[in-house]
Design an enzyme around this catalytic site. Structure first.
Site: not given
Length: 894
Positions: A65, A478
Site C-alpha cells: 500500500d 507500526d
C-alpha cells in the site's frame, strides 16, 4: 573559505540585522557511486495483493500500500523491489492499488499506482507498464487519483489482462470514475461508457478530510477465457463493484453491454471474484465493509455460470451468531479446481480463520478448531525462526497464541502450478507454506513460515548510529523499531518493555553512547500504566520506562544530554519537559513552545536546542529554560542536528534550503544552490578530513536526491541515482561515525536503506575550523546523579571498566567499557575476570564471551576491535545469579 569567513562575523550588530545570509554558490554537483541494500527486517507492513502468473511457473508479484511492488526470485526465495526509481515528484506511485501479470507474454506486467485520492497526494494516478517483468517501466497518467493506501485497497485485483487477447486490459477506478479499457498494452486508456455502475459505497461518506469518504468503486475484473479463442478479446467478463445492492456485473459481448448479474446476493460487498473454468463456477467472498481493518459479517457464494444459479456456501453464514467476520482472501487450487480456500476479512480474536473445501464449497474444514475452551486444535504449525520478531514480544493467554496466524488477510493465493505452495499477505508480512496438502491428511499439519525476505515495507521515523555498540538503532512506524547488530540479518526482537506501536524519536548520549532514549506512540486505553518514553543503558539491548507528565498521548521528540545525565522531551501536544536522570520526575521547560523539535548539543551536556515556528531556541541550563536566538528567515518547520565533537555546530534542513550555524543558532548561513532539504545527518570524516561527512536529502541545482559533503558543505556529490530514489525518502537520515561514506536512509514504506561507496578512495584537505564565540554555559541548579563505576584495572595497552546496570530476581545486567591506553592503535582486545559466586552470562552483545566455571573472557566483535590511541568501545551483557561486581578486570590488547 568564503563560507568560513562569513560565520566568524558574529558581532551582535550583524546578528540583529541579517541573521540568515546566503553563501556563495556551491560547485557543480558531481556523483559518487554507491551500492545500496536494505537493512534487513523482512516485511513490516500490509501486503494487500499477491499475484501469481497463470502460465509461467514461479513468476509471482506482490503489491503493497505504501512500499511499491515486488517480484519473486525463486533461486533465493526472496523479493526484488521494482519501483525504487520513483522519486519525490511522484512519491504516490509507491501506493499500488492493483497489479496484473500478462499470461500470454509473461514479460509484460502492469501496475495501477497512486497513494491517496484526497489532498494528501498532489498527483493523479497512473498505469505503469513494463516489458521486462518490472525492471523498467513506462507510465500513462490518468485523469484522476488512485488510492493505494485508501480504504478498500485489499479488494481486487482491479487491473487485469485479457488472457485471450493480451493487448486488451481493463481497470476498475475509484470515486465515480467507472471502468476503463486499453487495447494497446496499456499505453492509452478510455472509459468504458457502457459500464453502468461506478460504485457508491464509502466507509464514511461524511468524513471531512476525504479519507473515509473514499469510494473504492470498481474493484475486480475476472475473465471467462472459454468465451472466445486465442487472439480474440474475451467476450464474457465479470466485474466486482463496491455497491452492496449491485456488486457483480457481467458482459457477454466483450464489453459492448453490461448487466447486473441476476439473482446475486445483496447487503454485502464482493471483495473477490474467482472463476473455476473447469467446473463452471464463479466464487465471490463478501464482507459488510471495504476493509482492510474491519468487517463483521459476510458470506461466500458460488455462481453456476451454465445455469445462473447462486448457492450460498459460507463456512459460517452471515445469519449465524457465530459469524463475527466478513470474508476476503479467496483462491482456487488450479491443479484441483474443486479445492478452494477463503479467509476471514477480519477476525482479530483469537485469530484469522482459513477455511478449505475440496468439494467446491459443499463442506469445509477450518485451519483451527475449538476443543474445550480456551483450547484449540491446529491444522498448521508456525516456524518463524527466520523472523522471530513476529511474536511482537507477546505472551498472550489462551486462546490467543503468538505469533498470530495473521490479520488483514485480503490476499490468499495457492500457486497455480503447485498445490502445496500457498502465500498470503497480512498486516505485517507475507507468510506461506510449501506443504499445504498436509491440511487434508488426518492428523497432519502443514508448516507456515515467513516468505518476506527482500520485501521491506516499514515507514522509518528516526535512525541513530552511535560511535560504539550496535551500528544502527531504528525508530519505525507500526512495529516500533529495532537494535540492528547485523545489518544483513533480521533482528531477533523489536523494542519491548515498553512496546511502542510507533517510535517517533531516538537519541543517544554522544559521550556515553550506551545511554539511549526513545519516545513513541501506543493506544493509551490499552496500556494506561505505560509511559511514552523509555531509556536504555546498554545501547538499546534492554529498555526500562520512565515516568511521564500528565496529558501525554504521543511521543513527540526527545533528546539526551551529551553525557546522558539528563533528557529533554517534547511530547506531542504537551509543554516540553526535562528530567535529571532517567525520567523519574519531569519539570516543565520554560520558554520552549509546545510541539517543538528538540535536539541536544553533542559536546556540552547542559545545552539543548528546539525548533518551532521558524525560530531556534537554546537552553544552556540543561533544558530548564530556553531562549529564542536572533536568527530569522528559518523554515517554519524542519529537522536539525548538532555535529558531534564541535559545540554549537548545527545544520538545519527544511523548505527553502539548508542552513548552517557555528554559534549555537545565534546566526545561520544558507547554502546557495540548495532550494529545499528534507533532512541532514553526519558520518565519519573522509580520510584526511577533520569535519564529519554531511549527508542530506535535498534539491541541489534543481535535482532532488541524496547528497554527501566531505568539506563542511563547501561542495556536494550526489550519492544516489535515478534508479534509486525510494519515493518520499528522508524522514530519517544519518551517517555512520565508524565507516566513512556509509549512509542510513529512512523511507516511507521501503524500509531502511544503507549505502556504501564503491568508487575510488577519497582524500580531502582538512577543514579549517574558526574560533567561534558561543553562549556561556549556565551552571546547573540540579546536580545530575552519576552511577559510580569500578576503578579500572590497567592491562598492557588497554583498560576495562565495569558498570553495574539493572538487576532483578535471579539476574542482572552490566556494561564494560574498553579503552586503548597505549600510544598506538590496537586491532583487538580481550577482557577477563572471575565471578565471586555462581553468576553466569546469559546474553552478551558487542563481543564474544567464553565462560568456564567462574572464569570469564570476552573478545572483541568484528566491528569494535580496532581502537586508535585513547579510543574506547564497550560491551554489555545479562547474567543469571545474584548481582555482583568482579573484584578485578584485566584487559589485554591484541
Amino acid at each position: 573559505m568564503r563560507r568560513r569567513l562569513f560565520v566568524m562575523l558574529t558581532t551582535a550588530a550583524v546578528l540583529l540585522v541579517a541573521a540568515v545570509v546566503r553563501m556563495s554558490p556551491v560547485s557543480a554537483v558531481s556523483s559518487d557511486p554507491y551500492a545500496y541494500k536494505n537493512v534487513r527486517i523482512d516485511g513490516g507492513g500490509f501486503v494487500p495483493g499477491i499475484i501469481f502468473n497463470q502460465t509461467e511457473r514461479n513468476l509471482i508479484y506482490a503489491r503493497t500500500d505504501i512500499g511499491g511492488a515486488y517480484r519473486w526470485n525463486q533461486s533465493t526465495k526472496s523479493w526484488t523491489p521494482l519501483l525504487d526509481w520513483v522519486g519525490w515528484d511522484k512519491w504516490g506511485y509507491n501506493g499500488v492499488i492493483s497489479l496484473a501479470t500478462d499470461p500470454v507474454q509473461t514479460n509484460r506486467v502492469y501496475a495501477a499506482v497512486g497513494m491517496y485520492t484526497n489532498s494528501w497526494d498532489p498527483n493523479n494516478g497512473a498505469i505503469l507498464r513494463s516489458t521486462d517483468k518490472g525492471d523498467t517501466w513506462q507510465a500513462t497518467a490518468l485523469p484522476f487519483k488512485l488510492g493505494g493506501n485508501m480504504p478498500g485497497r485489499g479488494m481486487g485485483e482491479a487491473l487485469s489482462v485479457d488472457p485471450n487477447d493480451n493487448r486488451v486490459l481493463y481497470f476498475g477506478a475509484p470515486n465515480g470514475n467507472g471502468l476503463w479499457r486499453s487495447t494497446d498494452y496499456g499505453a492509452t486508456w478510455a472509459k468504458v461508457a457502457s459500464f453502468p455502475n461506478p460504485g457508491n459505497y464509502a466507509q464514511d461518506p461524511n468524513d471531512s478530510n476525504g479519507y473515509l469518504s473514499h469510494k473504492p468503486g470498481v474493484v475486480w475484473v475476472t475473465y471467462d477465457p472459454r468465451s472466445s479463442t486465442q487472439g480474440s478479446p474475451t467476450k464474457t467478463i465479470y466485474v466486482g463493484v463496491a455497491d452492496k445492492e449491485n456488486t457483480v456485473y457481467r458482459t457477454t459481448d466483450g464489453g459492448a453491454t453490461w448487466s447486473r448479474l441476476a439473482g446475486q446476493p445483496t447487503g454485502y460487498l464482493a471483495h473477490k471474484g474467482v472463476l473455476d473454468t473447469e467446473n463452471g463456477y464463479l466464487y465471490i467472498a463478501t464482507s459488510d465493509t471495504g476493509g482492510p481493518y474491519d468487517g463483521a459479517k459476510g458470506d461466500v457464494w458460488r455462481y453456476a455460470t451454465a445455469t445462473g444459479t447462486w448457492t450460498q456456501i459460507s463456512p459460517v453464514p452471515s445469519s449465524s451468531s457465530d459469524d463475527y467476520f466478513g470474508y476476503s482472501g479467496l483462491t482456487i487450487d488450479r491443479q484441483n479446481p474443486g479445492t478452494i480456500m477463503v479467509a476471514t476479512q477480519i477476525s482479530w480474536w483469537p485469530d484469522v480463520i482459513f477455511f478449505r473445501s475440496t468439494d467446491s464449497g459443499a463442506t469445509w474444514t477450518r485451519v483451527w478448531d475449538w476443543t474445550s475452551y480456551p483450547n484449540r486444535s491446529f491444522r498448521y504449525k508456525m516456524d518463524i525462526t527466520e523472523n522471530p520478531w513476529l511474536t511482537f514480544g507477546g505472551n498472550p493467554q489462551p486462546p490467543e497464541v503468538t505469533p498470530k496466524l495473521g490479520w488483514m488477510t485480503e490476499s490468499l493465493e495457492i500457486d497455480p502450478f503447485d498445490s502445496n505452495r500457498m502465500m498470503y499477505g497480512t498486516g505485517a508480512t507475507i507468510y506461506g507454506t510449501e506443504n499445504l496438502t498436509q491440511w487434508d491428511v488426518s492428523g497432519g499439519q502443514f508448516t507456515i513460515k515467513p516468505m518476506a525476505k527482500g520485501l521491506e515495507e516499514t515507514a522509518v521515523l528516526d535512525l541513530i548510529s552511535p560511535p560504539s555498540g550496535a551500528p544502527l538503532v531504528s525508530g519505525l512506524g507500526d512495529i516500533g523499531g529495532f537494535r540492528h547488530t547485523n545489518l544483513d540479518a533480521v533482528p531477533p526482537m523489536l523494542f519491548t518493555q515498553p512496546n511502542f506501536t510507533s517510535t517517533t524519536s531516538l537519541d543517544y548520549a554522544e559521550k556515553s553512547p550506551s545511554i539511549m532514549v526513545r519516545a513513541g506512540n501506543f493506544t493509551d486505553a490499552d496500556r494506561p500504566n505505560d509511559s511514552h518514553v523509555a531509556f536504555s543503558t546498554d545501547g538499546g539491548a534492554n529498555w526500562f520506562q520512565g515516568s511521564e507528565p500528565g496529558g501525554v498521548n504521543e511521543g513527540g521528540t526527545v533528546a539526551a544530554a551529551a553525557d546522558g545525565s539528563r533528557f529533554v522531551w517534547a511530547p506531542r501536544g504537551v509543554t516540553p519537559v526535562y528530567s535529571v536522570g532517567y525520567g523519574n520526575s519531569w519539570q516543565q521547560a520554560s520558554g520552549l513552545p509546545t510541539d517543538a523539535v528538540v535536539e541536544s548539543d553533542r559536546v556540552n551536556p547542559m545545552k539543548f536546542y528546539g525548533l518551532s515556528g521558524g525560530r531556534l531556541y537554546v537552553s544552556t541550563n540543561g533544558g530548564a529554560t530556553f531562549t529564542a536566538t536572533a536568527a530569522t528567515g528559518l523554515p517554519t518547520s524542519g529537522k536539525f542536528k548538532a555535529v558531534p565533537g564541535i559545540e554549537g555546530d548545527l545544520w538545519l534542513a527544511g523548505d527553502g534550503g539548508l542552513w548552517h550555524s557555528t554559534n549555537s543558532g545565534a546566526s545561520f548561513t544558507q547554502v546557495s544552490g540548495i532550494t529545499k532539504s528534507v533532512n541532514v545527518g553526519f558520518g565519519k570524516a573522509a580520510p584526511g578530513g577533520n569535519y564529519m561527512a554531511i549527508f542530506t536529502v535535498a534539491t541541489i541545482d534543481g535535482v532532488t536526491g541524496l547528497y554527501r559533503s566531505d568539506d563542511a558543505g563547501g561542495s556536494w556529490v550526489r550519492i544516489n541515482d535515478d534508479k534509486h530514489q525510494w519515493g518520499n525518502m528522508g524522514e530519517a537520515l544519518t551517517g555512520d561515525p565508524r565507516v566513512y561514506g556509509r549512509v542510513y536512509l529512512g523511507t516511507n514504506g521501503r524500509g531502511i536503506i544503507y549505502g556504501d561507496r564503491t568508487g575510488p578512495p577519497v582524500t580531502v584537505t582538512p577543514t579549517v575550523t574558526p574560533t567561534v564565540t558561543v553562549s556561556p554555559t549556565v551552571t546547573p541548579t540540579v546536580t545530575p546523579t552519576v552511577t559510580p563505576t569500578v576503578t579500572p584495572t590497567t592491562g598492557t595497552g588497554c583498560t576495562a571498566t565495569y558498570k553495574p546496570g539493572n538487576q532483578w530476581q535471579g539476574g542482572f545486567q552490566a556494561e564494560v567499557s574498553v579503552q586503548n591506553t597505549g600510544s598506538s592503535a590496537i586491532t583487538g582486545w580481550k577482557v577477563t575476570w572471575t565471578w565471586p559466586g555462581d553468576q553466569k552470562i546469559t546474553q552478551l552483545w558487542n563481543g564474544t564471551p567464553t565462560q568456564t566455571g567462574a572464569n570469564v573472557s570476552v573478545t572483541n566483535a568484528s566491528y569494535n576491535g580496532n581502537l586508535a590511541a585513547n579510543a574506547s568501545t564497550s560491551f554489555g551483557f545479562t547474567a543469571s545469579g545474584a548481582a555482583a561486581t568482579p573484584p578485578t578486570l584485566t584487559c589485554t590488547p591484541a
